[in-house]
Motif scaffolding. Structure first.
Motif, short mmCIF file in Angstrom:
data_model
loop_
_atom_site.label_atom_id
_atom_site.label_comp_id
_atom_site.label_asym_id
_atom_site.label_seq_id
_atom_site.Cartn_x
_atom_site.Cartn_y
_atom_site.Cartn_z
N ARG A 189 -36.27 31.77 -0.59
CA ARG A 189 -36.57 32.52 0.63
C ARG A 189 -36.42 34.01 0.38
N ILE A 190 -36.87 34.80 1.33
CA ILE A 190 -36.73 36.25 1.26
C ILE A 190 -35.39 36.65 1.87
N HIS A 191 -34.67 37.50 1.15
CA HIS A 191 -33.37 37.99 1.63
C HIS A 191 -33.53 39.40 2.19
N HIS A 192 -32.69 39.74 3.14
CA HIS A 192 -32.74 41.05 3.80
C HIS A 192 -31.47 41.82 3.46
N VAL A 193 -31.61 42.87 2.67
CA VAL A 193 -30.47 43.72 2.32
C VAL A 193 -30.74 45.12 2.85
N LEU A 194 -29.68 45.79 3.31
CA LEU A 194 -29.85 47.01 4.09
C LEU A 194 -29.53 48.30 3.35
N SER A 195 -29.23 48.22 2.06
CA SER A 195 -28.96 49.43 1.29
C SER A 195 -29.17 49.16 -0.19
N ASP A 196 -29.23 50.22 -0.96
CA ASP A 196 -29.35 50.08 -2.41
C ASP A 196 -28.13 49.35 -2.98
N LEU A 197 -26.96 49.62 -2.40
CA LEU A 197 -25.74 48.98 -2.87
C LEU A 197 -25.78 47.47 -2.62
N GLU A 198 -26.23 47.07 -1.44
CA GLU A 198 -26.37 45.65 -1.15
C GLU A 198 -27.37 45.00 -2.10
N THR B 146 -20.44 28.78 -4.74
CA THR B 146 -20.51 28.68 -6.20
C THR B 146 -20.12 27.29 -6.66
N THR B 147 -20.26 27.07 -7.96
CA THR B 147 -19.85 25.81 -8.56
C THR B 147 -18.38 25.84 -8.99
N SER B 148 -17.72 26.97 -8.80
CA SER B 148 -16.33 27.14 -9.22
C SER B 148 -15.40 26.26 -8.38
N LYS B 149 -14.52 25.54 -9.05
CA LYS B 149 -13.55 24.70 -8.34
C LYS B 149 -12.43 25.53 -7.73
N THR B 150 -12.13 26.66 -8.33
CA THR B 150 -11.05 27.50 -7.82
C THR B 150 -11.52 28.46 -6.74
N GLN B 151 -12.82 28.80 -6.74
CA GLN B 151 -13.35 29.71 -5.74
C GLN B 151 -14.78 29.29 -5.34
N PRO B 152 -14.89 28.17 -4.62
CA PRO B 152 -16.21 27.63 -4.26
C PRO B 152 -16.97 28.46 -3.24
N LYS B 153 -16.25 29.31 -2.51
CA LYS B 153 -16.90 30.14 -1.49
C LYS B 153 -16.14 31.44 -1.35
N PHE B 154 -16.87 32.55 -1.18
CA PHE B 154 -16.22 33.83 -0.92
C PHE B 154 -17.17 34.74 -0.17
N ALA B 155 -16.60 35.73 0.50
CA ALA B 155 -17.39 36.69 1.29
C ALA B 155 -17.28 38.07 0.65
N ILE B 156 -18.34 38.87 0.83
CA ILE B 156 -18.38 40.22 0.26
C ILE B 156 -18.84 41.21 1.32
N GLN B 157 -18.17 42.35 1.35
CA GLN B 157 -18.65 43.49 2.12
C GLN B 157 -18.91 44.61 1.12
N ALA B 158 -20.11 45.17 1.12
CA ALA B 158 -20.49 46.25 0.20
C ALA B 158 -20.45 47.58 0.95
N LYS B 159 -19.63 48.49 0.47
CA LYS B 159 -19.48 49.79 1.13
C LYS B 159 -19.53 50.92 0.11
N TYR B 160 -20.22 51.99 0.46
CA TYR B 160 -20.20 53.17 -0.38
C TYR B 160 -18.81 53.80 -0.30
N SER B 161 -18.31 54.25 -1.44
CA SER B 161 -16.94 54.76 -1.51
C SER B 161 -16.72 55.93 -0.55
N LYS B 162 -17.76 56.73 -0.31
CA LYS B 162 -17.63 57.88 0.59
C LYS B 162 -17.33 57.45 2.02
N ASP B 163 -17.78 56.24 2.38
CA ASP B 163 -17.56 55.76 3.75
C ASP B 163 -16.12 55.33 4.00
#
Length: 276
Positions: free
Chosen positions: A54-63, A119-136
């Motif tokens: 599918r098509i993903h929607h990302v809102l910045s170059d960092l994302e 993910t397929t990882s047994k120790t970390q099967p799911k995780f969340a990410i927030q991408a932020k520019y350091s200046k923010d």
């Protein structure tokens, strides 16, 4: 969380929930935000993933950079961008922690994390990410919203990571972008023609492991009467299909033949696939 303010009424929030925003997996997932619905910081991207189909929607170059890293990671099984957080939970967290919940007018907005990853990882099967520019991160209000988000995922017992532009290796992203342009062609489709070229190149490149890949590629073209650039394109296809792997921390065009790993290819009832 959206990268800038946007108008969203309570009626529109209810409508999005009914539409299934934030629900589904892989190709059926619908993000809470689409690129045309909210102003963004930098270049908004609508990018296709062969992993999710599918098509993903990302809102910045960092994302976009984070998305490329996730999409290229063989351990990742699903990527859900602009993932909405349960509003009742974030409101309770704000109240208990005396934190200001994002709102506009009298409407409490739905917060979101940039990515929820499986993910397929047994120790970390799911995780969340927030991408932020350091200046923010100098903005106290931004820090307050991040704290709500951090506590939210802590409540859900799902690891949460804050990723900034300072943590993205530009060489890694450049390599992935180089591969990404052809990735959709050969993730699951490895043709007989490509396999034949793969076998020829594997034998040819293994003869001089200390020579640069670019030099051998030019020589290969002259030897087999190819047009200029053909062999590099074939190598690009093979890398995208993971017939060939390399350490993406180093620029591909600086690699030597010995840095390329020509992987084994197994066959099953007339079909070919890359062996582990």
């Amino acid at each position: 969380m959206a990268k800038s303010k946007y108008v969203l009424t309570e009626k529109q929030i209810i409508k999005r929930v009914k539409e299934g925003r934030g629900a589904g997996r892989l190709s059926s997932y619908k993000p809470w935000l689409y690129v045309h619905e909210v102003p963004s910081e930098g270049r908004s991207q609508r990018v296709y993933s062969h992993l999710t189909s599918r098509i993903h929607h990302v809102l910045s170059d960092l994302e976009f950079a984070v998305f490329l890293l996730l999409d290229h990671n063989p351990a990742v099984t699903d990527i859900r961008e602009q993932f909405p957080l349960n509003r009742d939970d974030t409101l309770n967290i704000s109240k208990e922690g005396q934190l200001w919940h994002p709102s506009q007018g009298r409407v409490n907005l739905v917060m979101s994390s940039d990515f929820l990853v499986n993910t397929t990882s047994k120790t970390q099967p799911k995780f969340a990410i927030q991408a932020k520019y350091s200046k923010d991160l100098n903005d106290p209000r931004t820090i307050e919203k991040l704290e709500i988000e951090r506590r939210y995922w802590q409540l859900k017992k799902i690891p949460w990571f804050l990723v900034t532009d300072k943590e993205i290796d530009k060489i890694v992203v450049s390599n992935i972008e180089w591969l990404y342009g052809v990735k959709g062609y050969f993730d699951e489709l490895i043709t007989d023609e490509l396999l034949l070229t793969f076998k020829h190149m594997k034998a040819y490149f293994s003869q001089t492991p200390d020579r640069k890949v670019v030099e051998i590629a030019k020589e290969y073209e002259l030897t087999f009467g190819q047009k200029l650039g053909d062999s590099m394109f074939d190598l690009r296809l093979m890398c995208a299909a993971r017939l060939i792997t390399f350490d993406i921390r180093y620029p591909f065009h600086s690699l030597r033949a010995g840095d390329l790993v020509f992987r084994g290819v197994a066959f099953d009832e007339g079909h070919s696939y890359v062996a582990n």
